[in-house]
Design a protein around this motif. Structure first.
Motif, PDB file in Angstrom:
ATOM      1  N   VAL A 227     -16.424 129.956  76.488  1.00 40.24           N
ATOM      2  CA  VAL A 227     -17.829 129.594  76.740  1.00 40.24           C
ATOM      3  C   VAL A 227     -18.230 128.394  75.881  1.00 40.24           C
ATOM      4  O   VAL A 227     -18.865 127.438  76.372  1.00 40.24           O
ATOM      5  CB  VAL A 227     -18.746 130.798  76.459  1.00 40.24           C
ATOM      6  CG1 VAL A 227     -20.216 130.385  76.540  1.00 40.24           C
ATOM      7  CG2 VAL A 227     -18.463 131.929  77.440  1.00 40.24           C
ATOM      8  N   VAL A 228     -17.845 128.416  74.597  1.00 39.32           N
ATOM      9  CA  VAL A 228     -18.173 127.292  73.709  1.00 39.32           C
ATOM     10  C   VAL A 228     -17.522 126.002  74.206  1.00 39.32           C
ATOM     11  O   VAL A 228     -18.149 124.935  74.214  1.00 39.32           O
ATOM     12  CB  VAL A 228     -17.711 127.610  72.271  1.00 39.32           C
ATOM     13  CG1 VAL A 228     -17.859 126.379  71.374  1.00 39.32           C
ATOM     14  CG2 VAL A 228     -18.521 128.758  71.700  1.00 39.32           C
ATOM     15  N   LEU A 231     -19.424 124.659  77.128  1.00 42.02           N
ATOM     16  CA  LEU A 231     -20.687 124.046  76.699  1.00 42.02           C
ATOM     17  C   LEU A 231     -20.440 122.678  76.069  1.00 42.02           C
ATOM     18  O   LEU A 231     -21.190 121.722  76.312  1.00 42.02           O
ATOM     19  CB  LEU A 231     -21.395 124.967  75.696  1.00 42.02           C
ATOM     20  CG  LEU A 231     -22.001 126.242  76.287  1.00 42.02           C
ATOM     21  CD1 LEU A 231     -22.489 127.166  75.177  1.00 42.02           C
ATOM     22  CD2 LEU A 231     -23.153 125.898  77.228  1.00 42.02           C
ATOM     23  N   ARG A 234     -19.775 120.206  78.735  1.00 42.60           N
ATOM     24  CA  ARG A 234     -21.030 119.819  79.404  1.00 42.60           C
ATOM     25  C   ARG A 234     -21.824 118.844  78.533  1.00 42.60           C
ATOM     26  O   ARG A 234     -22.389 117.872  79.041  1.00 42.60           O
ATOM     27  CB  ARG A 234     -21.863 121.062  79.703  1.00 42.60           C
ATOM     28  CG  ARG A 234     -23.136 120.740  80.465  1.00 42.60           C
ATOM     29  CD  ARG A 234     -23.843 121.989  80.940  1.00 42.60           C
ATOM     30  NE  ARG A 234     -25.080 121.647  81.609  1.00 42.60           N
ATOM     31  CZ  ARG A 234     -25.185 121.211  82.839  1.00 42.60           C
ATOM     32  NH1 ARG A 234     -24.095 121.073  83.560  1.00 42.60           N
ATOM     33  NH2 ARG A 234     -26.351 120.910  83.380  1.00 42.60           N
ATOM     34  N   VAL A 235     -21.856 119.130  77.215  1.00 41.40           N
ATOM     35  CA  VAL A 235     -22.559 118.219  76.305  1.00 41.40           C
ATOM     36  C   VAL A 235     -21.923 116.844  76.331  1.00 41.40           C
ATOM     37  O   VAL A 235     -22.598 115.810  76.445  1.00 41.40           O
ATOM     38  CB  VAL A 235     -22.544 118.787  74.869  1.00 41.40           C
ATOM     39  CG1 VAL A 235     -23.090 117.758  73.886  1.00 41.40           C
ATOM     40  CG2 VAL A 235     -23.365 120.051  74.799  1.00 41.40           C
ATOM     41  N   SER A 369     -29.295 129.111  66.471  1.00 42.04           N
ATOM     42  CA  SER A 369     -29.270 128.675  67.867  1.00 42.04           C
ATOM     43  C   SER A 369     -29.200 127.158  67.969  1.00 42.04           C
ATOM     44  O   SER A 369     -28.601 126.607  68.896  1.00 42.04           O
ATOM     45  CB  SER A 369     -30.521 129.168  68.597  1.00 42.04           C
ATOM     46  OG  SER A 369     -30.502 130.560  68.722  1.00 42.04           O
ATOM     47  N   THR A 372     -25.611 126.394  67.937  1.00 42.94           N
ATOM     48  CA  THR A 372     -24.713 127.166  68.810  1.00 42.94           C
ATOM     49  C   THR A 372     -25.173 127.108  70.263  1.00 42.94           C
ATOM     50  O   THR A 372     -24.899 128.028  71.034  1.00 42.94           O
ATOM     51  CB  THR A 372     -24.649 128.636  68.356  1.00 42.94           C
ATOM     52  OG1 THR A 372     -25.969 129.196  68.378  1.00 42.94           O
ATOM     53  CG2 THR A 372     -24.072 128.761  66.958  1.00 42.94           C
ATOM     54  N   PHE A 373     -25.878 126.054  70.633  1.00 43.77           N
ATOM     55  CA  PHE A 373     -26.347 125.863  72.006  1.00 43.77           C
ATOM     56  C   PHE A 373     -27.253 127.009  72.471  1.00 43.77           C
ATOM     57  O   PHE A 373     -27.298 127.321  73.660  1.00 43.77           O
ATOM     58  CB  PHE A 373     -25.174 125.718  72.979  1.00 43.77           C
ATOM     59  CG  PHE A 373     -24.201 124.651  72.588  1.00 43.77           C
ATOM     60  CD1 PHE A 373     -24.537 123.317  72.653  1.00 43.77           C
ATOM     61  CD2 PHE A 373     -22.940 124.988  72.141  1.00 43.77           C
ATOM     62  CE1 PHE A 373     -23.644 122.333  72.285  1.00 43.77           C
ATOM     63  CE2 PHE A 373     -22.041 124.019  71.764  1.00 43.77           C
ATOM     64  CZ  PHE A 373     -22.393 122.682  71.830  1.00 43.77           C
ATOM     65  N   VAL A 375     -26.940 130.183  71.858  1.00 48.58           N
ATOM     66  CA  VAL A 375     -26.234 131.444  72.115  1.00 48.58           C
ATOM     67  C   VAL A 375     -26.702 132.548  71.162  1.00 48.58           C
ATOM     68  O   VAL A 375     -26.887 133.696  71.571  1.00 48.58           O
ATOM     69  CB  VAL A 375     -24.712 131.237  71.988  1.00 48.58           C
ATOM     70  CG1 VAL A 375     -23.976 132.573  72.094  1.00 48.58           C
ATOM     71  CG2 VAL A 375     -24.228 130.278  73.067  1.00 48.58           C
ATOM     72  N   ALA A 432     -29.941 124.420  73.490  1.00 46.28           N
ATOM     73  CA  ALA A 432     -29.292 124.051  74.748  1.00 46.28           C
ATOM     74  C   ALA A 432     -29.771 122.729  75.320  1.00 46.28           C
ATOM     75  O   ALA A 432     -29.231 122.266  76.330  1.00 46.28           O
ATOM     76  CB  ALA A 432     -29.510 125.158  75.783  1.00 46.28           C
ATOM     77  N   THR A 435     -27.247 120.099  76.240  1.00 46.21           N
ATOM     78  CA  THR A 435     -26.315 120.306  77.343  1.00 46.21           C
ATOM     79  C   THR A 435     -26.869 119.774  78.668  1.00 46.21           C
ATOM     80  O   THR A 435     -26.115 119.630  79.624  1.00 46.21           O
ATOM     81  CB  THR A 435     -25.996 121.804  77.515  1.00 46.21           C
ATOM     82  OG1 THR A 435     -27.186 122.499  77.881  1.00 46.21           O
ATOM     83  CG2 THR A 435     -25.453 122.376  76.221  1.00 46.21           C
ATOM     84  N   ARG A 436     -28.160 119.522  78.714  1.00 41.24           N
ATOM     85  CA  ARG A 436     -28.754 118.969  79.935  1.00 41.24           C
ATOM     86  C   ARG A 436     -29.932 118.094  79.528  1.00 41.24           C
ATOM     87  O   ARG A 436     -31.075 118.561  79.461  1.00 41.24           O
ATOM     88  CB  ARG A 436     -29.209 120.103  80.864  1.00 41.24           C
ATOM     89  CG  ARG A 436     -29.631 119.599  82.237  1.00 41.24           C
ATOM     90  CD  ARG A 436     -30.000 120.753  83.145  1.00 41.24           C
ATOM     91  NE  ARG A 436     -30.349 120.283  84.469  1.00 41.24           N
ATOM     92  CZ  ARG A 436     -30.724 121.072  85.452  1.00 41.24           C
ATOM     93  NH1 ARG A 436     -30.786 122.381  85.263  1.00 41.24           N
ATOM     94  NH2 ARG A 436     -31.019 120.579  86.627  1.00 41.24           N
TER      95      ARG A 436
END
Length: 487
Positions: A227-228, A231, A234-235, A369, A372-373, A375, A432, A435-436
């Motif tokens: 998962v990391v 992410l 994506r980043v 957080s 850790t995006f 999470v 997060a 990431t977007r």
């Protein structure tokens, strides 16, 4: 997708071919592939013989898979060095402009570079592990591990390489020099060192270390690291920008300007950055403006809260976890009020304790957080709902009154739960947002805006809400519980 991967592999093949032409890269890979496994095997044999002399052969047996993991980890550490100079190194060698002028898309360039940094060290890693395993199977120790445990260790090696490379490529695409990238690498290698230490402890202490299905905790770590890695990919893809790569010079620290931008977002009432002129306008326009940005994060948080409650409820059916409750001992009219009345709900210290307890948890989850995006906020804040689900299940299964749960939660929960939801959503967005990225904004701009909104909501909503909830819990909840139990 196939065309993207095919184009990305053009970059990968060129980079891998260049890597294998450089003896400075090939030399360490060959040494780590053949020499280090032999050294690890020698250490394992000597250590096993040593601990057997003290009647503790199990310690020697548990050391063997740990050394297998270390044999695989040392070669993939090279991938960190290669990945760190992926883009910034090209820039310093003045070869970045021809690379960026190719018709390849940003994602194709990014994926191609990432694979190129990971493949040579990963091949060396698996080669070294193979040599080590052959030595164990046919050598002095005659180790016969469960097949899935070996698969687990190889998967761990692969995902560790993926996490380090994806993180390092992100650093390389944002750094202004190789020296800066190397310094920033500590943000990758230090957490990874903690992960390795945790994995080694699990291998030594896990009760299911000899299970044919592998060690359960290691499966959880593998999934978490995948998962990391996703992410980070994506980043990296989101913040990769050709123009910024070429135009970025030395970054300077402007603390006053940074604080000014954060303050501006705290007071902002709309996207144009207009500031609230007084406290009433701040609450009437600025707070709703920031709350509206949390829609997506709030929806995710609600789903996670519900999932934790359901998980806790289902876990209550496990016979090994059931509480020793007698039927009818908890419910309306049952004399358990003496214990409840002994709790000093009305004390001022109780209000302070409740406020500080909730505040500490939310501050810790928000801080973690951010790195850790988001999470940690989704893993830490909903734990209470899992406990509530478990207790509800226990009361139902043991023939007691589950209504006591509502009596102890609802009087203050109607304030506290929405506040926790807002805090969780703000923490998730803060972590997060990278990431977007919002259209037209850089990583720094988006994160500063999210930080300003988080501080705004903390000051205007979360802190006052927690204070009100603490007073209600200390005063109203005790009265409702006493009334419900007939005390």
């Amino acid at each position: 997708m196939q065309a993207t991967l095919s184009n990305a592999l053009i970059i990968t093949r060129r980079e891998v071919r260049d890597s294998f032409r450089d003896w400075r890269i090939v030399g360490p890979i060959v040494i780590l592939t053949f020499l280090f496994p032999a050294l690890a095997q020698f250490v394992a044999a000597r250590f096993s013989a040593f601990v057997e002399g003290f009647g503790a052969p199990v310690i020697g047996e548990r050391t063997i898979p740990f050394l297998l993991m270390i044999v695989g980890f040392f070669p993939i550490s090279i991938s960190l060095v290669i990945a760190l100079e992926t883009f910034v190194g090209e820039k310093e060698r003045r070869s970045l402009e021809p690379l960026l002028s190719t018709p390849l898309s940003n994602i194709e360039l990014y994926v191609g570079k990432t694979l190129a940094a990971m493949i040579p060290p990963l091949l060396a890693s698996y080669g070294g592990m193979g040599v080590y395993l052959i030595g164990l199977l046919f050598g002095e120790l005659q180790w016969r591990p469960p097949a899935l445990q070996v698969v687990q260790i190889m998967l761990l090696t692969g995902v560790q390489a993926l996490v380090m490379v994806t993180g390092a490529v992100v650093v390389s695409s944002q750094a202004t020099s190789t020296r800066a990238a190397n310094l920033l690498a500590s943000f990758i290698i230090v957490p990874m060192a903690f992960v390795i230490q945790g994995e080694s402890v699990i291998m030594f202490l896990a009760e299911d270390a000899q299970s044919p299905n592998g060690i359960g905790a290691l499966w959880v770590i593998i999934v978490g690291m995948i998962v990391v890695a996703l992410l980070l990919l994506r980043v990296g893809a989101a913040i990769f920008n050709r123009e910024e790569l070429l135009g970025r010079a030395i970054d300077t620290v402007n603390l006053r300007g940074l604080l000014g931008r954060i303050w501006g977002h705290i007071l902002a009432v709309d996207d144009s950055g207009d500031r609230a002129r007084n406290l009433i306008e701040w609450y009437r326009r600025a707070i709703p403006y920031s709350l509206a940005k949390l829609r997506g994060a709030a929806l995710v948080s609600v789903l996670v809260f519900v999932a934790f409650f359901v998980f806790g409820f289902l876990a209550g059916f496990n016979p090994d976890l059931r509480l020793p409750l007698e039927p009818g001992t908890i419910g309306r009219g049952v004399d358990v009020g003496a214990q409840v009345s002994a709790i000093p709900f009305e004390s001022t210290n109780t209000v302070s304790f409740l406020f500080q307890q909730n505040g500490r948890v939310l501050i810790a989850s928000t801080f973690l957080s951010a790195i850790t995006f988001g999470v940690v906020a989704l893993a830490l804040n909903p734990v209470t709902f899992a406990v509530l689900g478990f207790l509800t299940c226990q009361l139902i299964l043991t023939g007691n009154d589950p209504g006591i749960i509502l009596a102890t939660i609802l009087p203050h929960g109607w304030v506290e739960i929405p506040i926790i939801l807002v805090a969780t959503a703000a923490a998730v967005r803060l972590g997060a947002v990278v990431t977007r990225l919002p259209r037209g904004k850089t990583v720094g701009q988006a994160w500063i805006e999210a930080l300003g909104d988080t501080i705004k909501l903390a000051v205007g909503v979360i802190i006052p809400g927690l204070a009100i909830a603490a007073v209600l819990e200390a005063v109203l909840t005790s009265a409702v519980v006493s009334w419900y139990l007939g005390v």
